[in-house]
Scaffold this active site. Sequence first.
Site, mmCIF file in Angstrom:
data_model
loop_
_atom_site.group_PDB
_atom_site.id
_atom_site.type_symbol
_atom_site.label_atom_id
_atom_site.label_comp_id
_atom_site.label_asym_id
_atom_site.label_seq_id
_atom_site.Cartn_x
_atom_site.Cartn_y
_atom_site.Cartn_z
ATOM 1 N N HIS A 35 -6.601 -6.525 -13.060
ATOM 2 C CA HIS A 35 -7.280 -8.001 -13.033
ATOM 3 C C HIS A 35 -6.287 -9.208 -11.908
ATOM 4 O O HIS A 35 -6.290 -8.344 -10.743
ATOM 5 C CB HIS A 35 -6.142 -8.406 -14.596
ATOM 6 C CG HIS A 35 -4.753 -8.498 -14.161
ATOM 7 N ND1 HIS A 35 -4.296 -8.576 -13.468
ATOM 8 C CD2 HIS A 35 -4.295 -7.164 -14.790
ATOM 9 C CE1 HIS A 35 -3.274 -8.516 -13.326
ATOM 10 N NE2 HIS A 35 -2.493 -7.218 -14.656
ATOM 11 N N GLY A 37 -4.995 -10.918 -11.339
ATOM 12 C CA GLY A 37 -2.787 -10.415 -10.905
ATOM 13 C C GLY A 37 -3.141 -9.770 -9.494
ATOM 14 O O GLY A 37 -2.236 -9.499 -8.176
ATOM 15 N N HIS A 38 -3.451 -8.344 -10.098
ATOM 16 C CA HIS A 38 -3.640 -7.085 -8.908
ATOM 17 C C HIS A 38 -4.450 -7.195 -7.737
ATOM 18 O O HIS A 38 -4.292 -7.448 -6.793
ATOM 19 C CB HIS A 38 -4.249 -6.153 -9.803
ATOM 20 C CG HIS A 38 -3.587 -5.237 -10.633
ATOM 21 N ND1 HIS A 38 -3.660 -5.435 -11.779
ATOM 22 C CD2 HIS A 38 -2.136 -4.800 -11.011
ATOM 23 C CE1 HIS A 38 -3.072 -4.672 -12.750
ATOM 24 N NE2 HIS A 38 -2.275 -4.418 -11.654
ATOM 25 N N GLY A 154 3.957 -7.428 -7.614
ATOM 26 C CA GLY A 154 3.825 -8.764 -8.893
ATOM 27 C C GLY A 154 4.770 -9.223 -9.041
ATOM 28 O O GLY A 154 5.883 -8.943 -8.954
ATOM 29 N N GLN A 160 11.761 -4.996 -11.441
ATOM 30 C CA GLN A 160 11.347 -4.182 -10.839
ATOM 31 C C GLN A 160 11.219 -4.392 -9.443
ATOM 32 O O GLN A 160 11.183 -3.748 -8.501
ATOM 33 C CB GLN A 160 9.531 -4.063 -11.129
ATOM 34 C CG GLN A 160 9.048 -2.902 -10.825
ATOM 35 C CD GLN A 160 7.469 -2.763 -10.826
ATOM 36 O OE1 GLN A 160 7.530 -2.216 -12.212
ATOM 37 N NE2 GLN A 160 6.322 -3.278 -10.427
ATOM 38 N N SER A 193 -2.025 -6.544 -17.991
ATOM 39 C CA SER A 193 -2.728 -5.070 -18.008
ATOM 40 C C SER A 193 -2.843 -4.931 -19.747
ATOM 41 O O SER A 193 -3.389 -5.375 -20.473
ATOM 42 C CB SER A 193 -2.654 -3.815 -17.587
ATOM 43 O OG SER A 193 -2.790 -4.278 -16.047
HETATM 44 O O1 PAF Z 1 4.222 -2.213 -11.628
HETATM 45 C C1 PAF Z 1 3.736 -1.241 -11.823
HETATM 46 O O2 PAF Z 1 2.344 -1.549 -12.727
HETATM 47 C C2 PAF Z 1 4.269 -0.294 -12.170
HETATM 48 O O3 PAF Z 1 5.196 -0.297 -12.893
HETATM 49 C C3 PAF Z 1 4.084 0.570 -10.587
HETATM 50 C C4 PAF Z 1 4.784 -0.370 -9.872
HETATM 51 C C5 PAF Z 1 2.993 0.179 -10.125
HETATM 52 C C6 PAF Z 1 4.848 2.381 -10.481
HETATM 53 O O4 PAF Z 1 4.114 3.166 -11.394
#
Ligand code: PAF
Length: 291
Positions: A35, A37-38, A154, A160, A193
């Site tokens: 989307h 954001g990506h 993000g 994360q 997503s």
């Molecule tokens: O943020 C994500 O979409 C996932 O955790 C990542 C960093 C691609 C690892 O699978």
Amino acid sequence: MKIISNVEKLREEIKNLKISKNGTVGLVPTMGALHKGHLSLVEKCRKENDIVIVSVFVNPTQFGPNEDYDKYPRTLDADAKLCEDAGVDILFAPSPKDIYDEYYFKNKETTLICPPYDVVNKLCGKSRPGHFDGVCTIVGKLFNITKCDRAYFGKKDAQQLFIIKKMVRDLNFDIEITGCPIVREEDGLALSSRNTYLDNNARKNALNISHALYKVKGLCKKGVKEADTLIDTALAYMENLEVEYAEIVSVDTFEKIDIIEQSTENKALMLVAAKVDSNGSKVRLIDNIEL
Ligand code: PAF
């Protein structure tokens, strides 16, 4: 744009591109269902690097047994079109068998990167045991496979991002990690997503998350600095949601903060996770805001 699923072919292609373009490699790791954001990560990566790789891989090791691994949206054709339009050089879209070996499929175990207990077993990690070990493992593998110079994540997945930066420091990966701002719908809902799971009513209830965060930010600006008061306010706004956590932490340490200081040195982040009922099941959403 090349679409590659095999690790050796990817390595070969990166080698060739490095010879022809003689520059830096930027990586945007994703699980697909791309989307805006990506795409903001891809755009930044494109600006800052000569070679742009996007990975699309729904990573089994970061999902718990009762989580949405099987139903996670897989939209590779649409993802490929978006990547091509965004000027991506390589879309790496492996299958689990390209990434994990036979031992993993037989024993459900592999060599893992495990960040310290106190860092992973709070906030999202509390309800998702093993999640961040799976994330670090796949991200570490992607770093080793692509030998990228820079990688983009993000800020919506704030914990994360914090953990990946720590992993990079702890394991001396020679990679620059960039966190990119949360992208929101016009009404404030953070793009995810998993928003594709939301029915109309759930979409409306999910909005209470960002509204709660905006309310807290507003109060904080007006001088309310006690974390407990701000958290209680957020909870009051998060109607029709099953709140998993609402916490205020330092951006730098991810330790809880009691009083928000004026100093911008140690910025505070309010983080929330909540489940919303949608189509007879529960959708888990996360969001955060800098205070
Ligand atoms: O943020 C994500 O979409 C996932 O955790 C990542 C960093 C691609 C690892 O699978």
